[in-house]
Design a protein around this motif. Structure first.
Motif, short mmCIF file in Angstrom:
data_model
loop_
_atom_site.label_atom_id
_atom_site.label_comp_id
_atom_site.label_asym_id
_atom_site.label_seq_id
_atom_site.Cartn_x
_atom_site.Cartn_y
_atom_site.Cartn_z
N LEU A 235 -14.16 -2.09 11.64
CA LEU A 235 -15.41 -3.19 11.56
C LEU A 235 -14.91 -4.44 11.02
CD1 LEU A 235 -18.58 -1.09 11.07
CD2 LEU A 235 -17.56 -1.75 13.27
N PHE A 236 -13.88 -4.41 10.27
CA PHE A 236 -13.34 -5.48 9.62
C PHE A 236 -11.85 -5.32 8.95
CE2 PHE A 236 -15.22 -3.15 6.08
CZ PHE A 236 -14.29 -3.11 5.12
N ASN A 237 -11.26 -6.24 8.62
CA ASN A 237 -9.92 -6.23 8.12
C ASN A 237 -9.89 -6.65 6.55
OD1 ASN A 237 -8.70 -5.33 10.61
ND2 ASN A 237 -8.64 -7.69 11.49
N VAL A 238 -9.05 -6.08 6.01
CA VAL A 238 -8.76 -6.79 4.55
C VAL A 238 -7.73 -8.02 4.28
CG1 VAL A 238 -9.29 -4.30 3.31
CG2 VAL A 238 -7.06 -4.83 4.16
N LEU A 239 -7.94 -8.48 3.29
CA LEU A 239 -6.82 -9.40 3.21
C LEU A 239 -5.46 -9.28 3.02
CD1 LEU A 239 -9.05 -11.84 0.80
CD2 LEU A 239 -8.87 -12.02 3.15
N THR A 265 -8.01 -11.38 -9.58
CA THR A 265 -7.62 -10.48 -8.65
C THR A 265 -8.32 -9.12 -8.93
OG1 THR A 265 -5.92 -9.27 -7.66
CG2 THR A 265 -5.62 -9.74 -9.89
N GLY A 266 -8.28 -8.62 -10.21
CA GLY A 266 -8.86 -7.18 -10.19
C GLY A 266 -7.97 -6.18 -9.94
N ASP A 267 -8.47 -4.95 -10.19
CA ASP A 267 -7.66 -3.67 -10.22
C ASP A 267 -8.58 -2.73 -9.58
OD1 ASP A 267 -6.47 -4.28 -13.45
OD2 ASP A 267 -5.28 -4.30 -11.78
N GLY A 268 -8.04 -2.02 -8.63
CA GLY A 268 -8.69 -0.83 -7.90
C GLY A 268 -8.13 0.48 -8.56
N PRO A 269 -8.63 1.28 -8.96
CA PRO A 269 -8.00 2.60 -9.31
C PRO A 269 -7.26 3.12 -8.08
CG PRO A 269 -10.54 3.23 -8.93
CD PRO A 269 -10.13 1.46 -8.96
N LYS A 270 -5.94 3.66 -8.45
CA LYS A 270 -5.00 3.68 -7.43
C LYS A 270 -5.29 5.02 -6.75
CE LYS A 270 -1.06 1.44 -9.37
NZ LYS A 270 0.36 1.49 -9.88
N LEU A 273 -8.04 4.09 -4.28
CA LEU A 273 -7.64 2.81 -3.48
C LEU A 273 -7.33 3.05 -2.15
CD1 LEU A 273 -7.62 -0.44 -3.57
CD2 LEU A 273 -5.29 -0.07 -4.29
N LYS A 274 -8.14 2.66 -0.86
CA LYS A 274 -7.62 2.98 0.27
C LYS A 274 -7.08 1.60 0.88
CE LYS A 274 -7.77 5.02 4.54
NZ LYS A 274 -9.24 5.21 5.08
N ALA A 275 -7.55 0.71 0.60
CA ALA A 275 -6.80 -0.81 1.00
C ALA A 275 -7.42 -2.00 0.08
CB ALA A 275 -7.17 -0.96 2.36
N PRO A 276 -6.83 -3.11 -0.17
CA PRO A 276 -5.22 -3.23 0.36
C PRO A 276 -4.34 -2.62 -0.44
CG PRO A 276 -6.09 -5.32 -0.41
CD PRO A 276 -7.15 -4.29 -0.40
N LEU A 277 -3.34 -1.81 -0.13
CA LEU A 277 -2.42 -1.24 -1.11
C LEU A 277 -1.62 -2.23 -1.85
CD1 LEU A 277 -1.65 1.89 1.31
CD2 LEU A 277 -3.12 1.59 -0.85
N TRP A 278 -1.36 -3.34 -1.27
CA TRP A 278 -0.49 -4.24 -2.00
C TRP A 278 -1.27 -4.59 -3.33
CZ3 TRP A 278 -3.21 -8.52 -3.26
CH2 TRP A 278 -4.33 -9.08 -2.31
N SER A 279 -2.69 -4.61 -3.41
CA SER A 279 -3.15 -4.92 -4.44
C SER A 279 -2.86 -4.06 -5.95
CB SER A 279 -4.66 -5.23 -4.40
OG SER A 279 -5.04 -3.74 -4.05
N SER A 280 -2.57 -2.83 -5.52
CA SER A 280 -2.19 -1.93 -6.71
C SER A 280 -0.84 -2.45 -7.53
CB SER A 280 -1.62 -0.57 -6.37
OG SER A 280 -0.69 -0.59 -5.50
N ASN A 281 -0.06 -3.38 -7.01
CA ASN A 281 1.14 -3.80 -7.79
C ASN A 281 0.61 -5.08 -8.47
OD1 ASN A 281 3.69 -4.95 -8.50
ND2 ASN A 281 4.76 -4.22 -6.55
N LYS A 282 0.06 -5.10 -9.68
CA LYS A 282 -0.56 -6.39 -10.14
C LYS A 282 0.63 -7.31 -10.70
CE LYS A 282 -4.15 -7.46 -13.85
NZ LYS A 282 -4.86 -6.90 -14.69
#
Length: 305
Positions: A235-239, A265-270, A273-282
């Motif tokens: 239904l939508f895309n992530v950035l 930016t913020g952290d999502g618990p790995k 975290l489903k998406a966006p996976l690039w965000s896990s590399n702070k």
């Protein structure tokens, strides 16, 4: 530290002369968006941890002083100083009987190792009794109140099940300012169906609402949330990282130069975290933002009106 915006670290160095490490804590509360007062599902993006996935155990399992000591032990290899921010992050941290809140917060703010008490809550969960307590606490040490606005778009607010109108937020900020507290406001970049205009409208609103600080949060898709179900349905895309760099850059240019940017930016618990996976590399994200801001002459306040 990125030199292009007024970061929390820069603010703390200026005001205190040293680093303060934030301890994420859990006060053992729930939320009116979960217990049935407003809804039972919570905000559409919120995990089972109530946006406090990095916080300590529930108060029923672990008393608050033990939480603090355990949190300090976990970061002893990163920080050997003695100055901390007690950050009550999970769920809604003014949503309890006033005696419970007093018994929770008073021992914490009186600890020698706690310099600042930071309380995350909802604007519809601050009544006169809570205001009186916050005013009393702020006479002892600085008290920060964090409010989850997320967006000023009322259609998006309904979709994410925020559970209160913008008027409620305005009234809460006014009452907090009446006791000398200027809140820190959360916004989410990348909410479904929002464009750049929507996000800049939210940033402009926060810039002029009387807040002292902002947290800019990239939308994370966390497993087990209703938002994740919509994402899985396409239904939508992530950035992308490139899109987020552009959005974050434009947001900070709309903020007053003296507004503290507590998060870029913020952290999502790995683990969820489903998406966006690039965000896990702070480190990658911060370095990319740094380069983007430098290359494009982006700095806080450039477009503030």
């Amino acid at each position: 530290m990125l030199p292009y915006y007024y970061s929390l670290n820069e603010f703390l160095q200026k005001e205190y002369g040293h680093k303060l490490y934030k301890l994420a804590l859990n006060g053992g509360m729930t939320c009116p968006n979960r217990d049935g007062l407003i809804d039972t599902k919570g905000c559409i993006f919120c995990s089972a941890g109530g946006s406090g996935d990095f916080a300590g155990g529930r108060k029923s399992d672990m008393d608050i002083n033990t939480q603090i000591d355990n949190a300090k032990a976990l970061i002893k290899n990163k920080y050997n100083g003695g100055h901390f921010i007690a950050y009550f992050q999970s769920f809604t941290n003014t949503y309890a009987d006033i005696d419970y809140l007093r018994n929770l917060y008073m021992p914490v703010i009186r600890r020698d190792d706690i310099d600042i008490l930071s309380i995350a809550t909802r604007p519809d969960c601050i009544d006169d009794k809570v205001l009186d307590l916050l005013a009393e606490l702020s006479l002892i040490k600085p008290v920060w109140v964090e409010l989850g606005l997320q967006t000023t778009n009322e259609n998006t607010a309904r979709y994410i099940r925020r559970g209160y109108p913008l008027k409620t937020f305005d009234e809460c900020v006014s009452t907090l300012r009446s006791i000398g507290i200027r809140p820190i406001v959360h916004m989410i970049a990348g909410l479904p169906n929002e464009n750049m205009t929507d996000m800049l409208n939210t940033a402009d609103y926060i810039a002029h609402c009387g807040a002292s600080g902002i947290k800019i949060q990239l939308l994370h898709i966390l497993q087990g949330t209703d938002l994740c179900q919509d994402y899985d349905k396409g239904l939508f895309n992530v950035l992308s990282l490139e899109e987020y760099m552009d959005i974050a850059g434009q947001i900070i240019t709309h903020l007053p130069p003296d507004m503290v940017v507590h998060r870029i930016t913020g952290d999502g618990p790995k683990s969820i975290l489903k998406a966006p996976l690039w965000s896990s590399n702070k480190k990658l994200v911060l370095n990319s933002l740094n380069k983007h801001f430098k290359d494009n002459n982006i700095y806080q306040g450039r477009n503030y009106v």
